[in-house]
Design a protein around this motif. Sequence first.
Motif, mmCIF file in Angstrom:
data_model
loop_
_atom_site.group_PDB
_atom_site.id
_atom_site.type_symbol
_atom_site.label_atom_id
_atom_site.label_comp_id
_atom_site.label_asym_id
_atom_site.label_seq_id
_atom_site.Cartn_x
_atom_site.Cartn_y
_atom_site.Cartn_z
ATOM 1 N N LYS A 1 0.824 -1.216 0.000
ATOM 2 C CA LYS A 1 0.000 0.000 0.000
ATOM 3 C C LYS A 1 0.857 1.264 0.000
ATOM 4 C CE LYS A 1 -3.937 2.143 0.441
ATOM 5 N NZ LYS A 1 -4.951 2.078 -0.603
ATOM 6 N N LEU B 1 -14.361 7.203 11.436
ATOM 7 C CA LEU B 1 -13.338 7.153 10.371
ATOM 8 C C LEU B 1 -13.356 8.447 9.546
ATOM 9 C CD1 LEU B 1 -11.315 5.000 9.380
ATOM 10 C CD2 LEU B 1 -13.010 4.280 7.716
ATOM 11 N N ASP B 2 -14.553 8.895 9.183
ATOM 12 C CA ASP B 2 -14.680 10.095 8.341
ATOM 13 C C ASP B 2 -14.339 11.380 9.092
ATOM 14 O OD1 ASP B 2 -15.398 8.508 6.253
ATOM 15 O OD2 ASP B 2 -17.560 8.852 6.437
ATOM 16 N N GLU C 1 -6.889 10.310 5.971
ATOM 17 C CA GLU C 1 -7.454 9.026 5.549
ATOM 18 C C GLU C 1 -6.503 7.913 5.967
ATOM 19 O OE1 GLU C 1 -8.488 7.397 1.294
ATOM 20 O OE2 GLU C 1 -9.881 9.019 1.814
ATOM 21 N N VAL D 1 -5.596 3.657 6.710
ATOM 22 C CA VAL D 1 -5.868 2.326 6.150
ATOM 23 C C VAL D 1 -6.353 1.410 7.281
ATOM 24 C CG1 VAL D 1 -4.738 0.288 5.149
ATOM 25 C CG2 VAL D 1 -4.242 2.568 4.239
ATOM 26 N N SER E 1 -15.250 -0.618 3.328
ATOM 27 C CA SER E 1 -14.966 0.703 2.748
ATOM 28 C C SER E 1 -13.731 0.656 1.859
ATOM 29 C CB SER E 1 -14.728 1.727 3.868
ATOM 30 O OG SER E 1 -13.485 1.457 4.495
ATOM 31 N N LYS E 2 -13.512 1.721 1.099
ATOM 32 C CA LYS E 2 -12.319 1.764 0.221
ATOM 33 C C LYS E 2 -11.042 1.926 1.029
ATOM 34 C CE LYS E 2 -12.812 6.672 -1.112
ATOM 35 N NZ LYS E 2 -11.997 7.178 0.004
ATOM 36 N N GLN E 3 -11.170 2.302 2.296
ATOM 37 C CA GLN E 3 -9.973 2.406 3.151
ATOM 38 C C GLN E 3 -9.542 1.039 3.723
ATOM 39 O OE1 GLN E 3 -11.932 6.255 4.644
ATOM 40 N NE2 GLN E 3 -10.113 6.073 5.922
ATOM 41 N N SER E 4 -10.411 0.044 3.581
ATOM 42 C CA SER E 4 -10.109 -1.290 4.118
ATOM 43 C C SER E 4 -9.293 -2.095 3.113
ATOM 44 C CB SER E 4 -11.430 -2.003 4.417
ATOM 45 O OG SER E 4 -11.225 -3.392 4.492
#
Length: 308
Positions: free
Chosen positions: A151, A252-253, A258, A260, A280-283
């Motif tokens: 990542k 989270l938001d 942002e 991971v 979510s896209k962060q996962s």
Amino acid sequence: MSELSVNHLLGIKYLNEDDIQLIFETADHFKEVINRSIKKVPSLRDITIANVFFENSTRTKLSFELAEKRLSADVINFSASQSSVKKGETLIDTVNNILSMKVDMVVMRHPNPGAGIFLSKNVKASIINAGDGAHEHPTQALLDSFSIREKFGDVAGKNVVIVGDILHSRVALSNIFALRLQGANIKVCGPKTLLPKHIETLGVEVETDLRKALNWCDVANMLRIQNERLDISYFPTTREYTQQFGVNKMLLDSLDKEIVIMHPGPINRGVEITSDVADSKQSIILNQVENGVAIRMAVIYLLASKIK
Ligand code: CP
């Protein structure tokens, strides 16, 4: 370096930084292989591996089996619940009987800390620890670091917080050893009752305020409460645990940056993380699972090359 410094993978504690780099470089190659249309290589056609599981598993067991098959090894599977262990057979007798069938390598999950170390001293085979009680889960930590490297490009200098039941977690201990070897900054966060005394001696900082920990980190590795290892209550109720140490989308938001989200699985959705965080896209939770196959192929390949 072209070979590992060890003949078994019993814990990250026994590896050095070069071992980890060699495993990652080998896993890079195998990750490319498993994304080809033909996902198999003939490397280990002469090797037989026994997967010996005395504890439940979904990810680790399937991932090892797939890794072994992708390397063309012969594979046998043993599950304690359907075996003669139920009739009183000892660990050494069980494994020696399996080894008499000309098995070269044993991948073992066991509820007792140190079971893999014990086995490595008493049987003639290469042993891979697939999780031993609350002690170590080395391949999980390797795939976790490999996923962070994938990542961010590097693990060194990254801020990683491990959140949850640190006291009973083999994933936490192996991650701490692996992240330290690679130069990451580490914090642990959870109820004081679930943080081992003197954990700072392992080179980590303690933060009991989850929001502060999340605002500090690049990566949050969210751990499950190990209910199967809790003999007493370590916090009042699951609801209160979730209120203080669970991550939901609103939290989270609301962070400054942002981050991971990682989780070794199995997830208790709605306890340590909500579904909208897990998905979510962060996962990178499913990337971790994918990387697990490449990492296990690398570990098996490198250990097998020391048997030949
Ligand atoms: N992460 C992990 O060890 O999952 P399993 O218990 O399903 O193998």
